[in-house]
Write an enzyme that holds these catalytic residues in place. Structure first.
Site: not given
Ligand code: RB5
Length: 143
Positions: A67, A98
């Site tokens: 993410t 910015h």
């Molecule tokens: C891994 O599964 C995932 O948790 C990691 O890549 C990330 O998204 C965590 O913030």
């Protein structure tokens, strides 16, 4: 320019394509791992990259996890790091213009590799605008 890069298992596939792409463009890249798709803990790779940015061993950094949030949260624990999460080219531009992000963080599981290339180019070629944004970034660490 020296760029540090780090990733967890979710960012590995994009990292191995992004590093030679950056090198072809003339950037020196220092890779802080991880070096496979075996499950790892993102802080183990984020902390060394943050240290390298703060110490000046590298000029800036790129980080990728699923993410992007695990990397961004960890990196931003380091004084002097401004790690900004981007998922469009315009956000990648604004996070430099910015927020003067010295580390670009991208969510590997939610963007295409071609978007990663676009965001990286945009972020690298954008300059910090200063002015009112300088005042704002100075307030980040005043607490
Ligand atoms: C891994 O599964 C995932 O948790 C990691 O890549 C990330 O998204 C965590 O913030």
């Amino acid at each position: 320019m020296k760029i540090g890069i780090c990733n967890d298992h979710a960012g590995f596939a994009y990292k191995i394509k992004l590093v030679p792409w950056l090198q072809k463009k003339g950037y020196e890249v220092i890779d802080f791992g991880t070096d496979s798709e075996a499950s790892v803990d993102y802080p183990d790779f984020a902390h060394p990259l943050a240290d390298a940015v703060v110490s000046g061993k590298v000029d800036c950094g790129i980080a990728m996890c699923g993410t992007g949030n695990g990397m961004a949260i960890t990196l931003n624990h380091h004084k002097g790091v401004r790690a900004g999460l981007a998922w469009t080219s315009e956000i990648a531009r604004l996070v430099k213009a910015h927020n003067k992000a010295n580390i670009l963080v991208m969510p590997a599981r939610f963007v295409s590799y071609s978007m990663v290339q676009h965001m990286t180019s945009m972020w690298l070629q954008t300059s910090f605008e200063g002015g009112r944004h300088q005042r704002r970034i100075e307030k980040i660490e005043q607490f």
